[in-house]
Design a protein around this motif. Structure first.
Motif, PDB file in Angstrom:
ATOM      1  N   VAL A 143      44.036  56.984  24.157  1.00 13.86           N
ATOM      2  CA  VAL A 143      43.797  55.571  24.438  1.00 13.86           C
ATOM      3  C   VAL A 143      43.230  55.461  25.849  1.00 13.86           C
ATOM      4  N   TYR A 144      42.122  54.758  26.002  1.00 13.21           N
ATOM      5  CA  TYR A 144      41.514  54.640  27.328  1.00 13.21           C
ATOM      6  C   TYR A 144      40.908  53.249  27.512  1.00 13.21           C
ATOM      7  N   VAL A 145      40.689  52.899  28.755  1.00  9.53           N
ATOM      8  CA  VAL A 145      40.066  51.623  29.108  1.00  9.53           C
ATOM      9  C   VAL A 145      38.567  51.839  29.231  1.00  9.53           C
ATOM     10  N   GLU A 146      37.786  50.913  28.712  1.00  6.63           N
ATOM     11  CA  GLU A 146      36.330  51.014  28.823  1.00  6.63           C
ATOM     12  C   GLU A 146      35.895  50.965  30.291  1.00  6.63           C
ATOM     13  N   GLU A 147      34.684  51.428  30.559  1.00  7.46           N
ATOM     14  CA  GLU A 147      34.212  51.508  31.945  1.00  7.46           C
ATOM     15  C   GLU A 147      34.107  50.139  32.619  1.00  7.46           C
ATOM     16  N   LYS A 148      33.549  49.156  31.915  1.00  5.67           N
ATOM     17  CA  LYS A 148      33.345  47.847  32.551  1.00  5.67           C
ATOM     18  C   LYS A 148      34.647  47.195  32.991  1.00  5.67           C
ATOM     19  N   PRO A 149      35.690  47.185  32.141  1.00  4.79           N
ATOM     20  CA  PRO A 149      36.960  46.625  32.614  1.00  4.79           C
ATOM     21  C   PRO A 149      37.539  47.371  33.810  1.00  4.79           C
ATOM     22  N   MET A 150      37.368  48.702  33.846  1.00  6.77           N
ATOM     23  CA  MET A 150      37.873  49.461  34.985  1.00  6.77           C
ATOM     24  C   MET A 150      37.097  49.109  36.254  1.00  6.77           C
ATOM     25  N   GLU A 151      35.782  48.949  36.123  1.00  6.61           N
ATOM     26  CA  GLU A 151      34.970  48.550  37.270  1.00  6.61           C
ATOM     27  C   GLU A 151      35.382  47.167  37.760  1.00  6.61           C
ATOM     28  N   LEU A 180      38.330  45.775  37.432  1.00  8.95           N
ATOM     29  CA  LEU A 180      39.650  45.848  38.055  1.00  8.95           C
ATOM     30  C   LEU A 180      39.563  46.373  39.480  1.00  8.95           C
ATOM     31  N   LEU A 181      38.795  47.429  39.678  1.00  5.84           N
ATOM     32  CA  LEU A 181      38.782  48.093  40.979  1.00  5.84           C
ATOM     33  C   LEU A 181      37.775  47.509  41.959  1.00  5.84           C
ATOM     34  N   ASN A 182      36.766  46.798  41.438  1.00  6.90           N
ATOM     35  CA  ASN A 182      35.728  46.266  42.321  1.00  6.90           C
ATOM     36  C   ASN A 182      35.778  44.748  42.489  1.00  6.90           C
ATOM     37  N   ASP A 183      36.256  44.041  41.471  1.00  7.30           N
ATOM     38  CA  ASP A 183      36.190  42.578  41.507  1.00  7.30           C
ATOM     39  C   ASP A 183      37.541  41.891  41.672  1.00  7.30           C
ATOM     40  N   VAL A 184      38.606  42.523  41.200  1.00 10.89           N
ATOM     41  CA  VAL A 184      39.931  41.909  41.346  1.00 10.89           C
ATOM     42  C   VAL A 184      40.340  41.941  42.809  1.00 10.89           C
ATOM     43  N   ASP A 185      40.875  40.836  43.282  1.00  9.63           N
ATOM     44  CA  ASP A 185      41.228  40.706  44.700  1.00  9.63           C
ATOM     45  C   ASP A 185      42.641  41.239  44.943  1.00  9.63           C
ATOM     46  N   PHE A 186      42.732  42.375  45.609  1.00  7.69           N
ATOM     47  CA  PHE A 186      44.025  42.902  46.028  1.00  7.69           C
ATOM     48  C   PHE A 186      44.329  42.370  47.427  1.00  7.69           C
ATOM     49  N   THR A 187      45.548  41.981  47.658  1.00  6.96           N
ATOM     50  CA  THR A 187      45.908  41.435  48.975  1.00  6.96           C
ATOM     51  C   THR A 187      45.838  42.531  50.031  1.00  6.96           C
ATOM     52  N   ASP A 188      45.754  42.113  51.283  1.00  4.47           N
ATOM     53  CA  ASP A 188      45.706  43.063  52.394  1.00  4.47           C
ATOM     54  C   ASP A 188      47.095  43.465  52.867  1.00  4.47           C
ATOM     55  N   THR A 189      48.112  43.046  52.119  1.00  2.00           N
ATOM     56  CA  THR A 189      49.482  43.437  52.463  1.00  2.00           C
ATOM     57  C   THR A 189      49.722  44.885  52.063  1.00  2.00           C
ATOM     58  N   PHE A 190      50.854  45.427  52.485  1.00  2.00           N
ATOM     59  CA  PHE A 190      51.154  46.815  52.154  1.00  2.00           C
ATOM     60  C   PHE A 190      51.187  47.037  50.648  1.00  2.00           C
ATOM     61  N   ASP A 191      51.905  46.168  49.926  1.00  2.00           N
ATOM     62  CA  ASP A 191      52.029  46.394  48.486  1.00  2.00           C
ATOM     63  C   ASP A 191      50.699  46.196  47.766  1.00  2.00           C
TER      64      ASP A 191
END
Length: 306
Positions: free
Chosen positions: A117-125, A127-138
Motif C-alpha cells: 500500500v502506498y501513497v501516490e506521488e502528487k498527494p505526497m508532494e 503534503l511535504l510542499n504545500d501543507v503548512d507545518f508550524t515553526d514550533t518544535f513539534d
C-alpha cells in the motif's frame, strides 16, 4: 517447571536466550518468537496433553497449524509461526535435545502476495510542499519524521533508533542500523539535510540542553521517540492528503520504494537503500509498478477498454 502460558514460555528459555545474545535479533523479533512459542506450548498442553512441547511430533505440530488456519489467521501469520518453529527445532537438534527434526515434513502455506500500500506521488508532494507545518518544535519535528520516512525509506524501528551521531554532516548521509544489526548508508537530499539542521537547532533552543542528546527524534518532552508517537504523527498528516485505509510509517516506506521504481531507479539500488537481504523481498515493488502501468494504459490508450 513453570506453567506454560503465552506470556511465560519457560520451555524455550534457552532458545530465546540464544537468539537474543548470539543471533542478536531485535526486541520486536524476540517478542514475536516468544509469543509464537508460548501459544504453541499452550496448545500442546491443552489439546495434546503434552507438557514438554519440545518433544512434539509432526502430527501434533500439524494439528496446531490446522487450528491456526481454522481460526481464520491469515496465511502470512501462520507461515511466520511455522518459521519460528523451524528455528526452534533446529536449535534443539543442534543442542541434541532431539534426534529427529519434526519440522522437515512441515511445509509453509502458499500465500498470495499482497501488493504494498502506498501513497501516490502528487498527494505526497502536496503534503511535504504545500501543507503548512508550524515553526514550533513539534511542527518541525513532525515534518522531519515524514521527510525521513518518505525520503530515506527507513523502517519505524530504524527511525526511532536513529542517533544524532548517525548523521554525517560532511557526506550528507545517515547510517541506519537495520535488521540483524546490519548497517547501511542512505543519502540525504539537500533540503532534508537542511531540515535536520533546523530541527537540531530548534531542539536545543526548546529544551535548553535538557533533551535527549543521543537519539535524533524526541517527543514534546524531550525524551526519545516511541512507536505510538511516530504512528500518530504519520496518520494525522496522511489523513490530510489520502483516503487510504492504512496510514502507517510502513506505507511511507512503500511509497519511497514505489516512486523510485516508477521513476526508473535500479531494483538493486532500491534493495540496498531499503536494507533487504535479498532481491526477492524488493521484487514485490515491480508488481506495483506493473499495476500502475496497466492503470495508465487503461486510462490513456484509445482501445484499452474496447
Amino acid at each position: 517447571m513453570n506453567p506454560i502460558s503465552p506470556d511465560n514460555p519457560a520451555f524455550c528459555s534457552d532458545f530465546l536466550q540464544h537468539i537474543r545474545f548470539e543471533k542478536r535479533l531485535s526486541h520486536h523479533t524476540l517478542t514475536a518468537y516468544a509469543n509464537d512459542l508460548g501459544q504453541f506450548g499452550v496448545f500442546m498442553a491443552t489439546e495434546c496433553n503434552l507438557d514438554r512441547p519440545e518433544l512434539a511430533d509432526f502430527r501434533q505440530i500439524r494439528s496446531w497449524i490446522v487450528s491456526l488456519v481454522e481460526s481464520g489467521l491469515d496465511k502470512s501469520s501462520v507461515n511466520r509461526k511455522i518459521a519460528t518453529l523451524r528455528s526452534y527445532y533446529g536449535f534443539l537438534l543442534r543442542q541434541k535435545v532431539i534426534s529427529i527434526d519434526p519440522m522437515t515434513k512441515v511445509q509453509a502455506l502458499k500465500a498470495s502476495k499482497k501488493l504494498p500500500v502506498y501513497v501516490e506521488e502528487k498527494p505526497m508532494e502536496m503534503l511535504l510542499n504545500d501543507v503548512d507545518f508550524t515553526d514550533t518544535f513539534d511542527g518541525i519535528r513532525d515534518k522531519l519524521v515524514l521527510e525521513l520516512l518518505y525520503g530515506t525509506g527507513i523502517r519505524l524501528s530504524e527511525l526511532i533508533g536513529l542517533k544524532t551521531a548517525d548523521i554525517n554532516l560532511y557526506e550528507k548521509h545517515i547510517t541506519v542500523l537495520g535488521k540483524r544489526n546490519k548497517h547501511r548508508i542512505v543519502p540525504l537530499t539537500q533540503p532534508l539535510f537542511e531540515l535536520i539542521q533546523q530541527y537540531n537547532q530548534l531542539k536545543d533552543e526548546t529544551f535548553t540542553g535538557q533533551a535527549d542528546k543521543v537519539y535524533l527524534i524526541v517527543s514534546d518532552k524531550g525524551v526519545p521517540a516511541y512507536p505510538v508517537l511516530i504512528q500518530r504523527i504519520v496518520k494525522r498528516h496522511l489523513n490530510v492528503v489520502t483516503t487510504l485505509e492504512k496510514k502507517s510509517p510502513h506505507v511511507l516506506r512503500h511509497s519511497f520504494a514505489t516512486h523510485l521504481l516508477n521513476r526508473g531507479a535500479d531494483l538493486n539500488a532500491i534493495k540496498d537503500l531499503l536494507g533487504h537481504s535479498s532481491l526477492a523481498a524488493t521484487q514485490i515493488y515491480t508488481h506495483t509498478s506493473l499495476e500502475q502501468l496497466k492503470k495508465t494504459y487503461d486510462q490513456a490508450h484509445p482501445k484499452a477498454k474496447k
